[in-house]
Design a protein around this motif. Structure first.
Motif, PDB file in Angstrom:
ATOM      1  N   LEU A  81       0.736  -1.233  -0.047  1.00 14.24           N
ATOM      2  CA  LEU A  81       0.106   0.007   0.025  1.00 14.24           C
ATOM      3  C   LEU A  81       1.031   1.397  -0.011  1.00 14.24           C
ATOM      4  CD1 LEU A  81      -2.597  -1.176   2.442  1.00 14.24           C
ATOM      5  CD2 LEU A  81      -3.007  -1.212   0.111  1.00 14.24           C
ATOM      6  N   THR A  82       0.591   2.276  -0.668  1.00 12.63           N
ATOM      7  CA  THR A  82       1.345   3.285  -1.076  1.00 12.63           C
ATOM      8  C   THR A  82       0.885   4.714  -0.357  1.00 12.63           C
ATOM      9  OG1 THR A  82       0.378   3.690  -3.332  1.00 12.63           O
ATOM     10  CG2 THR A  82       2.618   2.302  -3.110  1.00 12.63           C
ATOM     11  N   ALA A  83      -0.543   4.865  -0.192  1.00 10.78           N
ATOM     12  CA  ALA A  83      -1.001   6.075   0.177  1.00 10.78           C
ATOM     13  C   ALA A  83      -2.412   5.934   0.692  1.00 10.78           C
ATOM     14  CB  ALA A  83      -0.943   6.984  -0.980  1.00 10.78           C
ATOM     15  N   LEU A  84      -2.831   6.936   1.518  1.00 11.64           N
ATOM     16  CA  LEU A  84      -4.106   6.865   2.086  1.00 11.64           C
ATOM     17  C   LEU A  84      -4.815   8.187   2.249  1.00 11.64           C
ATOM     18  CD1 LEU A  84      -2.594   5.488   5.638  1.00 11.64           C
ATOM     19  CD2 LEU A  84      -4.517   4.327   4.480  1.00 11.64           C
ATOM     20  N   ALA A  85      -6.053   8.473   2.019  1.00 16.03           N
ATOM     21  CA  ALA A  85      -6.715   9.721   2.269  1.00 16.03           C
ATOM     22  C   ALA A  85      -7.990   9.541   2.975  1.00 16.03           C
ATOM     23  CB  ALA A  85      -6.997  10.212   0.918  1.00 16.03           C
ATOM     24  N   PHE A  86      -8.538  10.410   3.753  1.00 17.10           N
ATOM     25  CA  PHE A  86      -9.853  10.271   4.269  1.00 17.10           C
ATOM     26  C   PHE A  86     -10.560  11.530   4.141  1.00 17.10           C
ATOM     27  CE2 PHE A  86      -7.241   7.299   6.440  1.00 17.10           C
ATOM     28  CZ  PHE A  86      -8.179   6.314   7.250  1.00 17.10           C
ATOM     29  N   ALA A  87     -12.065  11.183   4.197  1.00 17.12           N
ATOM     30  CA  ALA A  87     -12.869  12.270   4.032  1.00 17.12           C
ATOM     31  C   ALA A  87     -13.294  12.906   5.427  1.00 17.12           C
ATOM     32  CB  ALA A  87     -14.143  11.764   3.374  1.00 17.12           C
ATOM     33  N   ASP A  88     -13.292  11.961   6.386  1.00 17.94           N
ATOM     34  CA  ASP A  88     -13.620  12.237   7.700  1.00 17.94           C
ATOM     35  C   ASP A  88     -13.078  11.003   8.675  1.00 17.94           C
ATOM     36  OD1 ASP A  88     -15.550  10.046   7.512  1.00 17.94           O
ATOM     37  OD2 ASP A  88     -16.972  11.467   6.834  1.00 17.94           O
ATOM     38  N   GLU A  89     -13.403  11.074   9.959  1.00 19.38           N
ATOM     39  CA  GLU A  89     -12.921   9.919  10.730  1.00 19.38           C
ATOM     40  C   GLU A  89     -13.402   8.466  10.543  1.00 19.38           C
ATOM     41  OE1 GLU A  89     -12.800  10.997  15.061  1.00 19.38           O
ATOM     42  OE2 GLU A  89     -11.589  12.730  14.551  1.00 19.38           O
ATOM     43  N   GLN A  90     -14.464   8.441   9.542  1.00 17.85           N
ATOM     44  CA  GLN A  90     -15.041   7.022   9.351  1.00 17.85           C
ATOM     45  C   GLN A  90     -14.567   6.624   7.817  1.00 17.85           C
ATOM     46  OE1 GLN A  90     -16.573   5.156  11.606  1.00 17.85           O
ATOM     47  NE2 GLN A  90     -15.917   7.094  12.857  1.00 17.85           N
ATOM     48  N   LEU A  91     -14.799   7.523   6.896  1.00 14.54           N
ATOM     49  CA  LEU A  91     -14.615   7.283   5.485  1.00 14.54           C
ATOM     50  C   LEU A  91     -13.168   7.514   5.130  1.00 14.54           C
ATOM     51  CD1 LEU A  91     -15.643   6.408   2.820  1.00 14.54           C
ATOM     52  CD2 LEU A  91     -16.549   8.618   2.570  1.00 14.54           C
ATOM     53  N   GLY A  92     -12.331   6.483   4.538  1.00 18.59           N
ATOM     54  CA  GLY A  92     -11.118   6.576   4.134  1.00 18.59           C
ATOM     55  C   GLY A  92     -10.854   5.639   2.963  1.00 18.59           C
ATOM     56  N   ILE A  93      -9.762   5.872   2.117  1.00 17.16           N
ATOM     57  CA  ILE A  93      -9.278   5.168   0.830  1.00 17.16           C
ATOM     58  C   ILE A  93      -7.930   4.875   1.034  1.00 17.16           C
ATOM     59  CG2 ILE A  93      -9.058   5.217  -1.519  1.00 17.16           C
ATOM     60  CD1 ILE A  93     -11.900   5.132  -0.729  1.00 17.16           C
ATOM     61  N   ALA A  94      -7.449   3.610   0.855  1.00 17.33           N
ATOM     62  CA  ALA A  94      -6.100   3.380   0.770  1.00 17.33           C
ATOM     63  C   ALA A  94      -5.736   2.609  -0.861  1.00 17.33           C
ATOM     64  CB  ALA A  94      -5.732   2.130   1.752  1.00 17.33           C
ATOM     65  N   ILE A  95      -4.677   3.019  -1.204  1.00 14.80           N
ATOM     66  CA  ILE A  95      -4.208   2.379  -2.616  1.00 14.80           C
ATOM     67  C   ILE A  95      -2.818   1.839  -2.475  1.00 14.80           C
ATOM     68  CG2 ILE A  95      -5.867   4.032  -3.890  1.00 14.80           C
ATOM     69  CD1 ILE A  95      -2.244   4.820  -3.725  1.00 14.80           C
ATOM     70  N   GLY A  96      -2.663   1.148  -3.606  1.00 11.51           N
ATOM     71  CA  GLY A  96      -1.180   0.587  -3.784  1.00 11.51           C
ATOM     72  C   GLY A  96      -1.072   0.026  -5.351  1.00 11.51           C
ATOM     73  N   HIS A  97      -0.154  -1.008  -5.118  1.00 12.01           N
ATOM     74  CA  HIS A  97       0.695  -1.727  -6.047  1.00 12.01           C
ATOM     75  C   HIS A  97      -0.466  -2.553  -6.834  1.00 12.01           C
ATOM     76  CE1 HIS A  97       5.129  -1.230  -4.967  1.00 12.01           C
ATOM     77  NE2 HIS A  97       4.564  -0.088  -5.034  1.00 12.01           N
ATOM     78  N   GLY A  98      -0.622  -2.629  -8.142  1.00 12.57           N
ATOM     79  CA  GLY A  98      -1.332  -3.570  -8.685  1.00 12.57           C
ATOM     80  C   GLY A  98      -2.832  -3.101  -8.817  1.00 12.57           C
ATOM     81  N   ALA A  99      -2.866  -1.537  -9.094  1.00 15.45           N
ATOM     82  CA  ALA A  99      -4.294  -1.007  -8.935  1.00 15.45           C
ATOM     83  C   ALA A  99      -4.952  -1.425  -7.782  1.00 15.45           C
ATOM     84  CB  ALA A  99      -5.180  -1.506 -10.109  1.00 15.45           C
ATOM     85  N   THR A 100      -4.487  -1.763  -6.635  1.00 14.46           N
ATOM     86  CA  THR A 100      -4.950  -2.323  -5.251  1.00 14.46           C
ATOM     87  C   THR A 100      -5.848  -0.849  -4.832  1.00 14.46           C
ATOM     88  OG1 THR A 100      -3.467  -3.798  -4.811  1.00 14.46           O
ATOM     89  CG2 THR A 100      -4.827  -2.666  -2.934  1.00 14.46           C
ATOM     90  N   LEU A 101      -7.018  -0.913  -4.310  1.00 15.20           N
ATOM     91  CA  LEU A 101      -7.881   0.203  -3.813  1.00 15.20           C
ATOM     92  C   LEU A 101      -8.700  -0.448  -2.865  1.00 15.20           C
ATOM     93  CD1 LEU A 101      -9.044   3.214  -6.064  1.00 15.20           C
ATOM     94  CD2 LEU A 101     -10.437   2.026  -4.130  1.00 15.20           C
ATOM     95  N   LEU A 102      -8.420   0.298  -1.644  1.00 19.87           N
ATOM     96  CA  LEU A 102      -9.659  -0.278  -0.660  1.00 19.87           C
ATOM     97  C   LEU A 102     -10.289   0.974   0.191  1.00 19.87           C
ATOM     98  CD1 LEU A 102      -6.531  -2.166   1.502  1.00 19.87           C
ATOM     99  CD2 LEU A 102      -7.817  -3.216  -0.293  1.00 19.87           C
TER     100      LEU A 102
END
Length: 318
Positions: A81-102
């Motif tokens: 995983l290469t990076a994170l971003a959050f809209a608020d304390e509940q909703l967040g996104i994590a991304i990474g290699h191989g088009a990984t998106l969480l």
């Protein structure tokens, strides 16, 4: 163009041993506790009173006490995983290699893999929240994805034209514009939140790895071999800032006192007390550093030595 390599050159040797693939099930905190100093980490972000860090083999670390203690959360990802971003304390996104998106909707306790049908497997390198339910994720070979529903669904956007294939290292928001920095001196600006883009004259032909907005609203862009540039006119012109290092600059943050800290390979730490017009070097960190965040009692950085506290002492000036 050369085969893609993640810009954090000194940090990925351990991370690249991670197995490929993303499991579809939802996983939360496990009984396994990863030692925060024994894992390669590529991003650290604050949201409210929480800290999150992400790195190799899909691990995400979570702290509620300014990094004194960390909880390990095993995500559905096996890739780095290469990076994170959050809209608020509940909703967040994590991304990474191989088009990984969480995606998480419970403050990072559980993460769900989001399928990216028909988008391919190119690596994602960064993600930014642009307000409301709007996220943008970006990465290798011009990959630029957009979501308007909090990360549930994503669509790919074309930048400039169908031939744009530069690796995108960082997208930041400054005033009413987005700025995009990437490979081969790529520098773009959007005045409509990414619906259209304009190429700007670049001061640099090498790769940018990061950028930030200073307290006074100037732009800093940085990358390979210690190259660092500042713009006081929204990217129309740039001044090179001298920095006595050839180490790559990777990340940065604004401290509570208004100082700017930049970090990079080979333990590089640099501070500015004049809004980025000059920087002083510190040599107190271990290993390569990918990103940094301000906490109540100092600064935390992440990299190939996991999480570490940085000294705020400036030991050398340019």
């Amino acid at each position: 163009m050369a085969t893609f390599v993640k810009p954090v050159y000194g940090l990925l040797c351990a991370a690249l041993i991670a197995a490929s693939g993303v499991r579809a099930e939802v996983l939360g905190a496990t009984a396994i506790q990863v030692k925060p100093e024994r894992i390669v980490l590529l991003d650290i972000q604050r949201v409210g009173g929480h800290l999150f860090s992400a790195g190799e083999r899909g691990w995400i670390l979570h702290s509620t006490d300014n990094g004194r203690h960390w909880q390990s959360v095993r995500s559905p990802a096996d890739r780095t995983l290469t990076a994170l971003a959050f809209a608020d304390e509940q909703l967040g996104i994590a991304i990474g290699h191989g088009a990984t998106l969480l995606r998480t909707t419970d403050g990072g306790q559980q993460w769900t893999a989001v399928p990216l049908d028909d988008i391919g497997r190119d690596s994602l390198l960064g993600v930014i929240h642009l307000g409301d339910q709007h996220f943008v994720a970006y990465g290798a070979f011009g990959l630029y994805l957009e979501s308007h529903d909090g990360g549930l669904h994503w669509s790919r956007r074309q930048l400039l034209d169908e031939h744009f294939d530069r690796h995108i290292a960082r997208v930041i928001k400054a005033a009413d514009s987005l700025f995009l920095f990437g490979e081969s001196g790529t520098l773009l600006r959007s005045s409509d939140l990414g619906q259209s883009w304009q190429a700007l004259p670049s001061p640099y032909e090498g790769s940018f790895f990061g950028a930030l907005v200073t307290p006074a609203g100037a732009l800093l862009a940085f990358g390979m071999r210690g190259n660092l540039y500042r713009s006081a006119d929204q990217g129309q012109s740039w001044q090179q800032i001298a920095l006595d290092t050839k180490a790559a600059l990777q990340g940065g943050a604004i401290l509570a006192d208004g100082r700017i800290v930049l970090v990079g390979n080979a333990g590089l730490v640099a501070f500015s007390a004049d809004d980025g017009r000059s920087f002083a070097l510190s040599r107190t960190a271990r290993g390569g550093l990918a990103q940094v965040v301000a906490v109540e009692d100092g600064v935390l950085a992440v990299g190939d030595a996991g999480v570490q506290a940085l000294s705020l002492k400036q030991t050398a000036a340019n």
